[in-house]
Design an enzyme around this catalytic site. Structure first.
Site, mmCIF file in Angstrom:
data_model
loop_
_atom_site.group_PDB
_atom_site.id
_atom_site.type_symbol
_atom_site.label_atom_id
_atom_site.label_comp_id
_atom_site.label_asym_id
_atom_site.label_seq_id
_atom_site.Cartn_x
_atom_site.Cartn_y
_atom_site.Cartn_z
ATOM 1 N N GLU A 134 0.888 -1.176 0.000
ATOM 2 C CA GLU A 134 0.000 0.000 0.000
ATOM 3 C C GLU A 134 0.918 1.216 0.000
ATOM 4 O OE1 GLU A 134 -3.258 0.020 -0.176
ATOM 5 O OE2 GLU A 134 -3.929 -1.955 0.484
ATOM 6 N N CYS A 166 -2.272 9.635 2.550
ATOM 7 C CA CYS A 166 -1.780 9.039 1.292
ATOM 8 C C CYS A 166 -2.692 9.353 0.115
ATOM 9 C CB CYS A 166 -1.632 7.537 1.449
ATOM 10 S SG CYS A 166 -3.147 6.707 1.931
HETATM 11 P P1 NAD Z 1 8.120 4.911 4.955
HETATM 12 O O1 NAD Z 1 8.147 4.072 3.737
HETATM 13 O O2 NAD Z 1 9.269 5.802 5.231
HETATM 14 O O3 NAD Z 1 8.002 3.962 6.256
HETATM 15 C C1 NAD Z 1 7.020 2.976 6.397
HETATM 16 C C2 NAD Z 1 7.522 1.891 7.327
HETATM 17 O O4 NAD Z 1 8.675 1.291 6.754
HETATM 18 C C3 NAD Z 1 7.938 2.381 8.722
HETATM 19 O O5 NAD Z 1 7.500 1.443 9.669
HETATM 20 C C4 NAD Z 1 9.440 2.447 8.635
HETATM 21 O O6 NAD Z 1 10.072 2.210 9.861
HETATM 22 C C5 NAD Z 1 9.764 1.328 7.646
HETATM 23 N N1 NAD Z 1 10.979 1.605 6.882
HETATM 24 C C6 NAD Z 1 11.505 2.820 6.562
HETATM 25 N N2 NAD Z 1 12.615 2.659 5.821
HETATM 26 C C7 NAD Z 1 12.795 1.334 5.666
HETATM 27 C C8 NAD Z 1 13.776 0.533 4.992
HETATM 28 N N3 NAD Z 1 14.795 1.088 4.336
HETATM 29 N N4 NAD Z 1 13.649 -0.816 5.036
HETATM 30 C C9 NAD Z 1 12.630 -1.383 5.683
HETATM 31 N N5 NAD Z 1 11.673 -0.682 6.350
HETATM 32 C C10 NAD Z 1 11.757 0.649 6.345
HETATM 33 O O7 NAD Z 1 6.747 5.697 4.913
HETATM 34 P P2 NAD Z 1 6.190 6.745 5.966
HETATM 35 O O8 NAD Z 1 6.997 7.986 5.875
HETATM 36 O O9 NAD Z 1 6.019 6.122 7.309
HETATM 37 O O10 NAD Z 1 4.715 7.017 5.372
HETATM 38 C C11 NAD Z 1 4.472 7.894 4.352
HETATM 39 C C12 NAD Z 1 4.303 7.189 3.035
HETATM 40 O O11 NAD Z 1 3.362 6.148 3.150
HETATM 41 C C13 NAD Z 1 3.720 8.109 1.972
HETATM 42 O O12 NAD Z 1 4.344 7.853 0.738
HETATM 43 C C14 NAD Z 1 2.246 7.721 1.906
HETATM 44 O O13 NAD Z 1 1.609 7.993 0.688
HETATM 45 C C15 NAD Z 1 2.348 6.256 2.162
HETATM 46 N N6 NAD Z 1 1.100 5.737 2.690
HETATM 47 C C16 NAD Z 1 0.345 4.905 1.915
HETATM 48 C C17 NAD Z 1 -0.862 4.452 2.387
HETATM 49 C C18 NAD Z 1 -1.742 3.532 1.584
HETATM 50 O O14 NAD Z 1 -2.678 3.007 2.144
HETATM 51 N N7 NAD Z 1 -1.477 3.321 0.315
HETATM 52 C C19 NAD Z 1 -1.308 4.861 3.652
HETATM 53 C C20 NAD Z 1 -0.503 5.703 4.392
HETATM 54 C C21 NAD Z 1 0.693 6.144 3.922
#
Ligand code: NAD
Length: 466
Positions: A211, A245
């Site tokens: 997602e 998002c």
């Molecule tokens: P992110 O990808 O930075 O982090 C998400 C999760 O991944 C966190 O738990 C984080 O600790 C982990 N993570 C971060 N870097 C990582 C790595 N290198 N390897 C493994 N895990 C890692 O995203 P965010 O900043 O927490 O959220 C914002 C993003 O999420 C935006 O792009 C938003 O559009 C998206 N989002 C999508 C939905 C959806 O339902 N499609 C919902 C909410 C947010």
């Protein structure tokens, strides 16, 4: 931590064989236990969301708590029907066989969630995973620490760790988890990290639900109630201070309506989010999650302005409380980052257009959106836009609300995601759809076994039937 992760993973791997036998009543009991633990901790959840994102109780209730109660109740009500083996039609070659579709649990699943709706986006997939009969290891976001902590508490209250366990921490915790051969990974977060997750999953051929994010465009047709459109877009853009998002990322407005739209948008923002003429109301308007995101958003605006964009509204940045007043940008030059990367904040770029073809071409140049919104009273044009674009989901004459119907799948497409969540679609994502054929009665299959001499008539018959 890695040792603990491996220990729990092994416990869950052993327990998944017991759990897969669970019936609907047993899984419903687990969902009810989760619901009770959430209800008991409601006040703590509201406080945590206030502390992480300055979300008001009202907004937290609507976008996080009530949403999850709805998802729980929907699963509790429908789980027996979802779990039932589905009848599938027969084939002419096996006319007496019984064909069924079984939904079997995937096994041990990993859920990684983001910070922006930290309660909803952790509990939502968890509900689907439990409904589908899985063990779960969860990694909530380190950037919403208060909510992640209460999520872990609730999980420890409702489940044994051999069934569901939460691991708080940052990238190193995710990385340790991603080394393990999970049966399924459900990731919500950025497109960039989605690629890291999918690459790690590929090493074990683990299935994934991703997602993700991206730029969700909004098209305002000339035939429209502009005031309604502006109000809805203002709400969708500014709920959670733009950190949603599926927030309308940027908006296409016909060149003759840009000035009017800006005035209507400003009026709607003042009506909903301002305490006085110049002062935002922090009781209803959230903060940017952390200084890093605040700086990123400020730089997006600064860079666009340096390159020639105009600020038509807002531009007040309060660093001490990580608040960015709603911003409107126009005349954005090509190449400005604000039109290249997902904004994820209260900045609204307006792109003026002359005809719909030009809008469609610009949308199709970019990666497929998570959401695409259309405001128009011309149903022919609406259908035309839907047919000529691709997006995870679409609302016509509204924003965001497609996420609230558990009867609809929620998810992206390619760059904005793979797979979907909510209701039956979430259950299905955490299940393996197993084809089962019960052979019985006269077995015509013998006709196709070797030797083939003298069986030309079988081939001829099959060709005729097909
Ligand atoms: P992110 O990808 O930075 O982090 C998400 C999760 O991944 C966190 O738990 C984080 O600790 C982990 N993570 C971060 N870097 C990582 C790595 N290198 N390897 C493994 N895990 C890692 O995203 P965010 O900043 O927490 O959220 C914002 C993003 O999420 C935006 O792009 C938003 O559009 C998206 N989002 C999508 C939905 C959806 O339902 N499609 C919902 C909410 C947010």
């Amino acid at each position: 931590m890695e040792q603990k992760i491996n220990l729990v993973f092994n416990l869950q791997q052993a327990y998944k064989y017991t759990l897969r036998k669970s019936n609907a009543a047993e899984r419903i009991a687990k969902l009810k236990a989760l619901k009770a633990a959430i209800a008991k901790n409601e006040d703590k959840i509201y406080k945590a969301l206030q502390s992480d994102l300055r979300k008001s109780t009202f907004e937290s209730a609507v976008t996080e708590l009530i949403f999850i109660y709805g998802e729980l109740d929907f699963a509790i009500k429908n789980l027996s029907a979802w779990m039932r083996a589905k009848r599938v039609g027969k084939t002419l070659s096996n006319p007496f066989a019984k064909n069924r579709l079984y939904y079997e649990p995937k096994g041990v699943c990993l859920i990684i969630s983001p910070w922006n709706y930290p309660f909803q986006l952790t509990m939502g997939p968890l509900i689907s995973a439990i409904a589908a009969g899985n063990c779960v290891m969860l990694k909530p976001s380190e950037l919403s620490p208060a909510t992640s902590s209460i999520v872990s508490e609730i999980i420890a209250e409702a489940f044994n760790e051999q069934e569901v366990a939460s691991f708080e921490g940052a990238v190193e915790v995710s990385t340790a988890l991603l080394k393990l051969p999970f049966d399924h990974i459900f990731f919500t977060g950025s497109t960039a990290v989605g690629k890291v997750v999918m690459e790690a999953a590929s090493k074990n051929l683990t299935s994934v639900t991703l997602e993700l994010g991206g730029k969700s465009p909004t098209i305002i047709d000339q035939e429209v109630n502009l005031e309604k459109a502006a109000t809805k877009i203002a709400w969708g853009k500014l709920v959670n201070s733009g950190q949603t998002c599926i927030a309308p990322d940027y908006v296409f407005v016909h060149e003759q309506q840009v000035d009017e739209f800006i005035e209507l948008y400003k009026a709607a923002v003042h009506q909903m989010y301002f305490k006085t003429k110049d002062q935002i109301d922090p009781a209803v308007y959230g903060k940017i999650v952390n200084p890093k995101q605040y700086k990123r958003l400020k730089e997006l605006v600064d860079e666009a302005v340096e390159k020639g964009a105009r600020i038509n509204f807002g531009g007040t940045f309060e660093e001490q409380n990580q608040t960015i007043y709603p911003v409107i940008l126009t005349q954005i030059p090509t190449g400005a980052k604000v039109m290249e990367e997902e904004i994820f904040g209260p900045i609204l770029p307006i792109v003026s257009y002359q005809n719909i073809e030009e809008v469609i071409a610009q949308i199709n140049e970019k990666s497929k959106a998570l959401a695409l919104y259309i405001f128009s009273t011309n149903s022919k044009k609406v259908k035309y836009i839907i047919k000529n674009t691709s997006a995870g989901g679409t609302c016509v004459n509204d924003v965001l609300i497609h996420i609230s119907n558990p009867k609809l799948p929620f998810g992206g497409v390619n760059g904005s995601g793979i797979g979907s969540s909510h209701g039956f679609f979430g259950f299905k994502n955490f299940s393996h759809e197993r084809a089962v054929v019960f052979q019985r009665g006269v077995d015509f299959n013998k006709m196709i076994y070797p030797p083939y001499e003298g069986k030309e008539w079988v081939l001829n018959l099959l060709k005729k039937i097909m």
